[in-house]
Scaffold this motif. Sequence first.
Motif: not given
Length: 390
Positions: A132-136, A140-148, A331-341
């Motif tokens: 759960m912590s990694l998949a989302g 999102q990091a590998v798709v186009e911004p408009a489709q995240r 909020i955090a762009g490419e570092t969103a995983g930290v906020i998500w965690q």
Amino acid sequence: MKDPAGPSHRSLFDSTSDANLWFLRPALSGASATFVGVGLARFAYLTLFPVMVTAQWLDGGGAGLLGAFNLMGYLIGVSGGRLLAKHIGVPRSLDCGMLLTALSFFACGWNGGLVWLAIWRSAAGVSGGVLMSLAGPAVQAVVEPAQRGTAGGVVISGVGTGIIVTALAIPPILNWGLPAAWIVLAACIVILWAFARPAWPRTEIFEQPKGANFGSATVLILAYGIAGAGMVPHMVYLADLAVRGQGHTFSFATYALLLFGLGALSGTLAAGRAVDRWGGARTIQMWFAFQTFAVALVLAPPSFCLLLGAFLGGFGGIGATAVVLGRAREIAGETAGVIWQYATASFAISQAVSSLALALVFAHTGSHGQLFAVGLACSLAAVGMVTWFR
């Protein structure tokens, strides 16, 4: 930063007529991870719980203890998932999560006693937290911004799909016996792993949310935790309210749980699209409002209110997870995983604490109404936080 729609993922869809749909492959692989990590590893046990007690594998207290061990394992997995991915990479970490979940289900097919089952239910919690912590964030990091947002909704829809599948599939599987049910579910996990593995997203792990709005991040993390507490009555007591609180049949209660799962599936998919269209800040207000309305509906006596409240509870309460994922990216762009965690850990901790508190209240009063009133208050608080403090 590398092109998020890099060749390693686009090549999977070279033969697709609509190039705009290329993101579905990694998104569906992520949905497989959440389906396994939460939809099965957590919610399948809700259906198997009474069966294990009836089969005398455990008593009620022991079965409840397994749920607590699973939640503790989940917290460990959420907290350590990013650290694991930093050392061995996201794809291998997702492989570890799927493998450990499958092994835990195979192991639970043998009645080895409380300690044996507690070890493996804890392991399922750890693997679920990692997935759960990694998949989302990885998808999102590998798709186009408009489709995240849409991609995030697809990933989180695995949770609702898992709820639906467990509600529909486990009862007939149990005709083969309790051990067979665990083993069949384990085999399903292996099949989903084989489907998802070729499209695991490959992305970097960032340690700190650089350039993030820490005020907005803090509000998001706290509000999501409070909203999680508001969903505890739906997730734990909805069926009991239907049967013992309102005098309905077990079939009616099963139907309510199925509607909860359908709401979760549709809510996560719709939330992803809404984030892309309206932004995460506005969408999270709407989805927390759906959750609040759902809890209020369940408090009303008519039967249709409980069914509608069950559907909207899944739509808003589980669907909000996809909004939080999208909002973290804003909020955090490419570092969103930290906020998500942090947000995922906040949700899990608040649910653990509130579920214990509500259990004590219920043991003392026996009132479902008081439980859902607390859920309503928490849901209202979450709406207020994301409305007034952005």
